[in-house]
Enzyme design. Structure first.
Site, PDB file in Angstrom:
ATOM      1  N   LYS A 190      59.043   3.648 -33.544  1.00 28.03           N
ATOM      2  CA  LYS A 190      59.345   3.842 -32.113  1.00 28.03           C
ATOM      3  C   LYS A 190      59.339   2.474 -31.439  1.00 28.03           C
ATOM      4  O   LYS A 190      58.302   1.886 -31.164  1.00 28.03           O
ATOM      5  CB  LYS A 190      58.292   4.721 -31.441  1.00 28.03           C
ATOM      6  CG  LYS A 190      58.749   5.115 -30.031  1.00 28.03           C
ATOM      7  CD  LYS A 190      57.620   5.306 -29.052  1.00 28.03           C
ATOM      8  CE  LYS A 190      57.187   4.065 -28.346  1.00 28.03           C
ATOM      9  NZ  LYS A 190      58.169   3.441 -27.426  1.00 28.03           N
ATOM     10  N   GLU A 193      60.683   1.269 -25.253  1.00 30.51           N
ATOM     11  CA  GLU A 193      61.765   2.011 -24.585  1.00 30.51           C
ATOM     12  C   GLU A 193      62.726   1.082 -23.848  1.00 30.51           C
ATOM     13  O   GLU A 193      63.857   1.458 -23.587  1.00 30.51           O
ATOM     14  CB  GLU A 193      61.199   3.070 -23.623  1.00 30.51           C
ATOM     15  CG  GLU A 193      60.178   2.574 -22.596  1.00 30.51           C
ATOM     16  CD  GLU A 193      58.752   2.578 -23.130  1.00 30.51           C
ATOM     17  OE1 GLU A 193      58.540   2.187 -24.301  1.00 30.51           O
ATOM     18  OE2 GLU A 193      57.845   2.968 -22.371  1.00 30.51           O
ATOM     19  N   GLY A 243      51.314  -4.249 -29.386  1.00 29.87           N
ATOM     20  CA  GLY A 243      51.511  -4.092 -27.945  1.00 29.87           C
ATOM     21  C   GLY A 243      50.273  -4.549 -27.197  1.00 29.87           C
ATOM     22  O   GLY A 243      49.467  -5.338 -27.715  1.00 29.87           O
ATOM     23  N   GLY A 244      50.112  -4.048 -25.995  1.00 28.77           N
ATOM     24  CA  GLY A 244      49.012  -4.492 -25.145  1.00 28.77           C
ATOM     25  C   GLY A 244      47.686  -3.820 -25.480  1.00 28.77           C
ATOM     26  O   GLY A 244      47.637  -2.784 -26.158  1.00 28.77           O
ATOM     27  N   GLY A 248      47.003  -0.072 -26.904  1.00 28.96           N
ATOM     28  CA  GLY A 248      46.430  -0.107 -28.260  1.00 28.96           C
ATOM     29  C   GLY A 248      45.135   0.680 -28.335  1.00 28.96           C
ATOM     30  O   GLY A 248      44.864   1.388 -29.312  1.00 28.96           O
ATOM     31  N   GLU A 265      47.957  -4.833 -33.469  1.00 28.17           N
ATOM     32  CA  GLU A 265      48.271  -6.234 -33.141  1.00 28.17           C
ATOM     33  C   GLU A 265      48.394  -6.286 -31.635  1.00 28.17           C
ATOM     34  O   GLU A 265      49.403  -5.854 -31.071  1.00 28.17           O
ATOM     35  CB  GLU A 265      49.595  -6.652 -33.791  1.00 28.17           C
ATOM     36  CG  GLU A 265      49.578  -6.658 -35.307  1.00 28.17           C
ATOM     37  CD  GLU A 265      48.718  -7.764 -35.869  1.00 28.17           C
ATOM     38  OE1 GLU A 265      48.518  -8.794 -35.196  1.00 28.17           O
ATOM     39  OE2 GLU A 265      48.223  -7.588 -36.995  1.00 28.17           O
ATOM     40  N   CYS A 304      53.003 -13.200 -27.676  1.00 29.82           N
ATOM     41  CA  CYS A 304      51.586 -12.834 -27.807  1.00 29.82           C
ATOM     42  C   CYS A 304      50.715 -14.052 -28.069  1.00 29.82           C
ATOM     43  O   CYS A 304      49.577 -14.116 -27.650  1.00 29.82           O
ATOM     44  CB  CYS A 304      51.406 -11.791 -28.896  1.00 29.82           C
ATOM     45  SG  CYS A 304      52.125 -12.291 -30.465  1.00 29.82           S
ATOM     46  N   GLU A 407      45.610 -11.676 -20.072  1.00 26.33           N
ATOM     47  CA  GLU A 407      46.918 -12.082 -20.576  1.00 26.33           C
ATOM     48  C   GLU A 407      47.939 -11.927 -19.444  1.00 26.33           C
ATOM     49  O   GLU A 407      48.080 -10.844 -18.883  1.00 26.33           O
ATOM     50  CB  GLU A 407      47.284 -11.153 -21.740  1.00 26.33           C
ATOM     51  CG  GLU A 407      48.522 -11.559 -22.468  1.00 26.33           C
ATOM     52  CD  GLU A 407      48.876 -10.587 -23.591  1.00 26.33           C
ATOM     53  OE1 GLU A 407      48.791  -9.360 -23.366  1.00 26.33           O
ATOM     54  OE2 GLU A 407      49.246 -11.060 -24.672  1.00 26.33           O
TER      55      GLU A 407
END
Ligand code: NAD
Length: 513
Positions: A190, A193, A243-244, A248, A265, A304, A407
């Site tokens: 996935k 989006e 992702g974030g 996560g 990650e 990242c 971040e």
């Protein structure tokens, strides 16, 4: 600009492409919903894809489950699996320009960055092909008896769900797909989006390379529906998420209910530590400034491992930051496909607004703006509607500021200073994350000492950003669990089984009766 991306992604009667791939067929979303994909350089839609939901996720998992339990792929000889991965690498080379352009348009990066991403992805496919092809089939264990044959073997985990972010869509998907296929798994991917297009292109190449039906499944759609369903689906054996931190954490929580294997990650807040001795010569100074720019502003800082925290020796600060700001102001922003453009837009209006809030808060907390801090004036290649934001340097920052702790994921560099080596290390480690960091010094002993003390998954000495497919990538702390790339990146997609064979079975007489 030649509009190759438009023809590629909007080629069916209703204008929406069937981007859900289940059991060898390209489908529209079960609900019929669609989503426009926005070009961040002008904020206009340039493609329409299927907007899948939980139902599409369920169909895709069922297909991957069937292909794993009954299909040929998990039982295909390793040499054939490796050959398929090499064919995929070849096809990526063939389509480098087309896919690089698609990535540039979708994620807002420069065309050259898009091309480099395709090359890196092809390297990853070749690396995992070579890794599995060279392996021994199992590890014989000395059981201490001539009548026991004991061997440890590796088997695929099963059905893998892969959830990926928008900043490196093709790369992040490939770092999961290549090792998962090398190990013999089936999967449902996935993509984000907002940037699904190169993942669709990659699945097309997997099929062209000859991957059996049902091994690769794809659902385009949102995280809160498709992603969440994949994370809690009982027939998924492993979920690998990039992702974030917030999403996560939700994925890990959802996966816990069925004790899935989980690889995360997540984000980073990556220090770039510069000692004055690295800049003792003009050449050293120029290199360290140049690399600090690249560390912070590549892909508008939406990396990242972006070096968004400059931690510079106090005696060097004024000279270093003055030059850095001068050069940051000259970075040429524009549509990633235009000649001479060095940096594209941010990926979305939402991401730019988040960055603007960070900068406003930092200034309110006492940071000093050295350059940027605003949207650029519109030009022909940088229309008002695109999500551009000027490279921004914030001086006199400190750890209590939100912009230093969280971040940003935008083109913002914060500056902190240190006087001693201990202070530099303490600052660089003072983060909940631990993805990557760098140290710049001309002193080899100091370089090794500091690198040894940094609590980050990748440490660069006198460099920033490079990674190798053969070296593990991943984070300490809240930057995640598990590793991608390298042998550990393959191990994520495997179960370990001990097969103990008694060659001379006899009663053990533990129980008298
Ligand atoms: P995000 O967390 O918003 O989304 C990532 C993916 O997760 C998307 O596909 C999204 O649809 C999906 N998702 C969102 N909520 C979900 C949920 N509840 N359940 C399941 N799936 C869900 O991240 P993003 O904004 O797309 O990407 C930026 C983040 O990714 C940054 O934090 C960045 O540091 C991180 N990142 C990390 C690495 C790494 O190697 N560590 C690499 C690239 C990006």
């Amino acid at each position: 600009m030649a509009d190759e991306t438009r023809t590629q992604v909007a080629d069916d009667a209703e204008g929406a492409r069937p981007t859900v791939h289940v059991a060898g067929r390209w489908l529209h979303a079960a609900s019929g919903a669609v989503r426009e994909i926005i070009d961040p350089a002008d904020a206009l839609p340039f493609a329409v894809v299927a907007e899948g939901d939980e139902k599409d996720a369920d169909l895709a998992v069922a297909a991957a489950r069937r292909a794993f339990d009954k299909g040929p792929w998990p039982r295909t000889p390793v040499a054939e699996r490796a050959a398929l991965l090499r064919r995929v690498a070849g096809l990526l080379g063939r389509d480098r320009e087309r896919i690089g352009l698609l990535e540039s348009r979708d994620a807002g990066k420069t065309l050259e960055e898009g091309r480099v991403d395709v090359d890196c992805v092809a390297d990853a496919f070749r690396y995992f092909a070579d890794l599995v092809a060279a392996e021994a089939p199992g590890r014989v264990v000395d059981a201490g008896s001539p009548t026991v044959h004991s061997v440890v073997v590796h088997e695929p985990v099963g059905v893998c769900a892969m959830i990926t972010p928008w900043n490196y869509p093709l790369l992040q998907a490939s770092w999961k797909i290549a090792p998962a296929l090398a190990a013999g798994n089936t999967f449902v991917v996935k993509p984000s989006e907002i940037t699904p297009l190169t993942t669709v292109a990659l699945v097309e190449l997997l099929l062209e390379a000859g991957l059996p039906e049902g091994v690769a499944n794809l659902v385009t759609g949102p995280g809160r529906t498709v992603g969440a369903r994949l994370a809690d689906h009982p027939d998924v054996d492993l979920v690998s998420f990039t992702g974030g931190l917030a999403s996560g954490t939700e994925v890990a929580r959802a996966a816990a209910a069925t004790v899935k294997k989980v690889a995360l990650e997540l984000g980073g807040k990556n220090p770039n530590v510069v000692f004055a001795d690295a800049c003792a010569t003009d050449e050293g100074f120029d290199t360290a400034v140049d690399q600090a720019l690249n560390a912070a502003f590549l892909h508008s800082g939406q990396v990242c491992s972006a070096g968004g925290r400059l931690i510079v020796e106090e005696s060097l600060r004024e000279r270093f930051v003055t030059e850095l700001a001068r050069r940051a102001e000259r970075i040429r922003l524009g549509r990633g496909t235009e000649d001479g453009v060095e940096c594209g837009p941010m990926v979305s209006g939402q991401q730019r607004e988040k960055t603007e809030r960070h900068v406003a808060d930092a200034l309110a907390e006492g940071a000093v703006l050295r350059c940027g801090g605003k949207r650029p004036a519109p030009t022909a290649v940088r229309p008002e509607a695109g999500y551009f934001y000027e490279p921004t340097v914030l001086d006199h920052c400190h750890r209590a500021m939100r912009v230093v702790r969280e971040e940003v994921f935008g083109p913002v560099l914060t500056v902190e200073t240190f006087r001693t080596e201990d202070e530099a290390v303490a600052l660089a480690n003072d983060t909940e994350y631990g993805l990557a960091g760098a140290v710049w010094t001309a002193d080899a002993g100091r370089a090794r000492r500091v690198a040894g003390r940094l609590r980050h998954g990748t440490v660069w000495i006198n460099d920033f950003h490079p990674y190798l497919p053969q070296a593990e990538w991943g984070g300490f702390g809240r930057s995640g669990t598990g590793r991608e790339l390298g042998p550990a990146g393959l191990a994520e997609y495997r179960e370990t089984k001990h097969v103990y064979q008694n060659l001379a079975p006899a009663p053990v007489r533990w129980f008298a009766g």
